[in-house]
Design an enzyme around this catalytic site. Structure first.
Site, short mmCIF file in Angstrom:
data_model
loop_
_atom_site.label_atom_id
_atom_site.label_comp_id
_atom_site.label_asym_id
_atom_site.label_seq_id
_atom_site.Cartn_x
_atom_site.Cartn_y
_atom_site.Cartn_z
N PRO A 13 39.37 42.20 31.35
CA PRO A 13 38.82 43.28 30.53
C PRO A 13 38.79 44.64 31.23
O PRO A 13 38.54 44.74 32.43
CB PRO A 13 37.39 42.80 30.23
CG PRO A 13 37.08 41.81 31.29
CD PRO A 13 38.39 41.15 31.61
N ASN A 14 39.05 45.64 30.42
CA ASN A 14 39.00 47.06 30.81
C ASN A 14 40.15 47.52 31.71
O ASN A 14 40.26 48.70 32.01
CB ASN A 14 37.64 47.41 31.47
CG ASN A 14 36.48 47.13 30.54
OD1 ASN A 14 36.48 47.60 29.41
ND2 ASN A 14 35.53 46.32 30.97
N ARG A 21 40.06 55.22 33.79
CA ARG A 21 38.79 54.55 34.07
C ARG A 21 38.39 54.74 35.55
O ARG A 21 39.07 54.25 36.44
CB ARG A 21 38.98 53.06 33.79
CG ARG A 21 37.82 52.21 34.20
CD ARG A 21 38.20 50.74 34.19
NE ARG A 21 37.04 49.95 34.51
CZ ARG A 21 37.08 48.72 34.99
NH1 ARG A 21 38.23 48.12 35.18
NH2 ARG A 21 35.98 48.08 35.26
N TYR A 26 39.41 53.08 40.93
CA TYR A 26 40.58 52.28 40.54
C TYR A 26 41.92 53.02 40.62
O TYR A 26 42.96 52.45 40.32
CB TYR A 26 40.39 51.73 39.12
CG TYR A 26 39.17 50.83 39.01
CD1 TYR A 26 39.12 49.61 39.70
CD2 TYR A 26 38.06 51.20 38.25
CE1 TYR A 26 38.00 48.79 39.62
CE2 TYR A 26 36.94 50.37 38.16
CZ TYR A 26 36.92 49.18 38.85
OH TYR A 26 35.81 48.36 38.77
N ASN A 77 43.86 39.16 38.05
CA ASN A 77 42.76 40.09 38.23
C ASN A 77 41.85 39.86 37.03
O ASN A 77 42.08 40.39 35.94
CB ASN A 77 43.23 41.54 38.28
CG ASN A 77 42.06 42.49 38.57
OD1 ASN A 77 40.89 42.08 38.53
ND2 ASN A 77 42.37 43.74 38.85
N ALA A 80 35.87 41.93 35.29
CA ALA A 80 34.44 41.57 35.24
C ALA A 80 34.21 40.07 35.08
O ALA A 80 33.19 39.54 35.51
CB ALA A 80 33.75 42.34 34.13
N HIS A 83 33.13 37.66 37.95
CA HIS A 83 31.74 37.49 38.37
C HIS A 83 30.90 36.71 37.37
O HIS A 83 29.72 36.47 37.62
CB HIS A 83 31.11 38.88 38.60
CG HIS A 83 32.03 39.85 39.27
ND1 HIS A 83 32.47 39.67 40.57
CD2 HIS A 83 32.66 40.98 38.82
CE1 HIS A 83 33.29 40.66 40.89
NE2 HIS A 83 33.43 41.46 39.84
N ASP A 90 36.83 27.06 35.29
CA ASP A 90 37.15 25.69 34.88
C ASP A 90 38.60 25.58 34.43
O ASP A 90 39.28 24.58 34.71
CB ASP A 90 36.21 25.22 33.76
CG ASP A 90 34.80 24.94 34.27
OD1 ASP A 90 34.59 24.93 35.50
OD2 ASP A 90 33.91 24.72 33.42
N GLU A 101 43.96 35.41 43.50
CA GLU A 101 42.98 36.33 42.91
C GLU A 101 43.19 37.72 43.49
O GLU A 101 43.23 37.85 44.72
CB GLU A 101 41.57 35.81 43.23
CG GLU A 101 40.47 36.77 42.79
CD GLU A 101 39.07 36.28 43.18
OE1 GLU A 101 38.94 35.14 43.70
OE2 GLU A 101 38.12 37.05 42.99
N HIS A 103 42.13 42.06 43.31
CA HIS A 103 41.27 43.14 42.83
C HIS A 103 41.77 44.44 43.40
O HIS A 103 42.16 44.50 44.58
CB HIS A 103 39.82 42.93 43.25
CG HIS A 103 39.25 41.66 42.72
ND1 HIS A 103 38.84 41.52 41.42
CD2 HIS A 103 39.07 40.46 43.31
CE1 HIS A 103 38.42 40.28 41.23
NE2 HIS A 103 38.56 39.61 42.36
N SER A 105 39.86 47.27 43.72
CA SER A 105 38.82 47.72 44.64
C SER A 105 38.41 46.55 45.53
O SER A 105 38.71 45.39 45.23
CB SER A 105 37.60 48.23 43.84
OG SER A 105 37.05 47.17 43.07
N ARG A 110 31.07 46.70 47.21
CA ARG A 110 30.48 47.35 46.04
C ARG A 110 29.11 46.75 45.70
O ARG A 110 28.42 46.27 46.59
CB ARG A 110 31.49 47.28 44.88
CG ARG A 110 32.81 47.99 45.23
CD ARG A 110 33.78 48.00 44.07
NE ARG A 110 33.20 48.70 42.92
CZ ARG A 110 33.70 48.61 41.69
NH1 ARG A 110 34.76 47.88 41.46
NH2 ARG A 110 33.13 49.27 40.70
N ARG A 114 29.03 42.13 42.34
CA ARG A 114 30.50 41.99 42.42
C ARG A 114 30.93 41.16 43.62
O ARG A 114 32.09 40.79 43.75
CB ARG A 114 31.17 43.37 42.52
CG ARG A 114 31.05 44.17 41.26
CD ARG A 114 31.90 45.44 41.34
NE ARG A 114 31.34 46.43 40.45
CZ ARG A 114 31.62 46.52 39.15
NH1 ARG A 114 32.47 45.70 38.59
NH2 ARG A 114 31.05 47.45 38.40
C1 DQA Z 1 38.09 44.65 39.58
C2 DQA Z 1 36.70 44.58 40.20
C3 DQA Z 1 35.70 44.03 39.20
O1 DQA Z 1 34.40 43.95 39.78
C4 DQA Z 1 35.62 44.95 37.99
O2 DQA Z 1 34.76 44.40 37.01
C5 DQA Z 1 36.95 45.27 37.41
C6 DQA Z 1 38.09 45.45 38.30
C7 DQA Z 1 39.11 45.33 40.53
O3 DQA Z 1 40.30 45.17 40.27
O4 DQA Z 1 38.73 46.03 41.46
O5 DQA Z 1 37.07 45.47 36.22
O6 DQA Z 1 38.55 43.34 39.33
#
Ligand code: DQA
Length: 146
Positions: A13-14, A21, A26, A77, A80, A83, A90, A101, A103, A105, A110, A114
Site C-alpha cells: 500500500p501507498n 509521497r 522515500y 516490499n 505498511a 508491520h 502466513d 523482503e 524497504h 527506507s 524509524r 516499523r
Molecule cells: C516501507 C517502510 C514501511 O514502514 C512503510 O509503511 C512503507 C514503505 C519502505 O519501503 O521503506 O510504506 O516499506
C-alpha cells in the site's frame, strides 16, 4: 521463459504514490521510474520480472498464494503490511517460495512500530534503507535462489 527464471516483485500500500509521497524519506522516483530500473537490471541478469502493486492486503495474499505456479522467487516490499499482516506472513510461509523482503527506507532507524517485520521470519532476508537500490539488490539476491 521457464517458470524458474521468473521473479515476481510485489509492492504494498501507498507505494503507488512514490515520487510525491514524503520524498525526504522515500525519494523522488515514481514507482514507474523504479520499475524501469528493475526491468533494465532484469535484462542484464537474463531473468524475467513481473511487477505488481496493490493497496489491498487480500490481493497481495492472493498473489503470494498463486506465485509458485509461475515464479521461482519473490521480492516483496509489503510497505505498511510488513508491520501488521499475519495474513501476508502466513501466505509467504505457505507458498514456500524464496522471498526477499525490501524497504526503501531503513525501517530500523524509524518509529518503533516499523522496527518489527512480521514477514522477516518467513523470507530469506531483508534489504532495508538503500532507496531504489533496495529493489535492485533484492532482485540480485532473489536471482541467486532461482
Ligand atoms: C516501507 C517502510 C514501511 O514502514 C512503510 O509503511 C512503507 C514503505 C519502505 O519501503 O521503506 O510504506 O516499506
Amino acid at each position: 521463459m521457464a517458470k524458474k527464471k521468473k521473479v515476481l516483485i510485489l509492492n504494498g500500500p501507498n507505494l503507488n504514490l512514490l515520487g510525491k509521497r514524503q520524498p525526504e524519506i522515500y525519494g523522488r522516483l515514481t514507482l514507474e521510474q523504479i520499475n524501469r530500473k528493475i526491468h533494465a537490471l532484469a535484462k542484464e541478469l537474463g531473468v524475467e520480472v513481473e511487477i505488481r502493486q496493490s493497496n489491498s492486503e487480500g490481493e497481495l495474499v492472493n498473489w503470494v498464494q498463486e506465485s509458485p505456479k509461475q515464479f521461482g522467487a519473490l521480492v516483496i516490499n509489503a510497505a505498511a503490511y510488513t508491520h501488521s499482516s499475519v495474513a501476508l506472513r502466513d501466505a509467504l510461509a505457505a507458498a514456500g517460495i524464496p522471498a526477499v523482503e525490501v524497504h526503501i527506507s531503513n525501517i530500523h532507524k524509524r518509529e518503533e512500530f516499523r522496527k518489527q517485520s512480521l514477514i522477516a521470519e518467513v523470507v530469506i532476508g531483508q534489504i532495508t534503507g538503500f532507496g531504489v537500490q533496495s529493489y535492485l539488490l533484492g532482485l540480485r539476491a532473489a536471482v541467486e535462489y532461482l
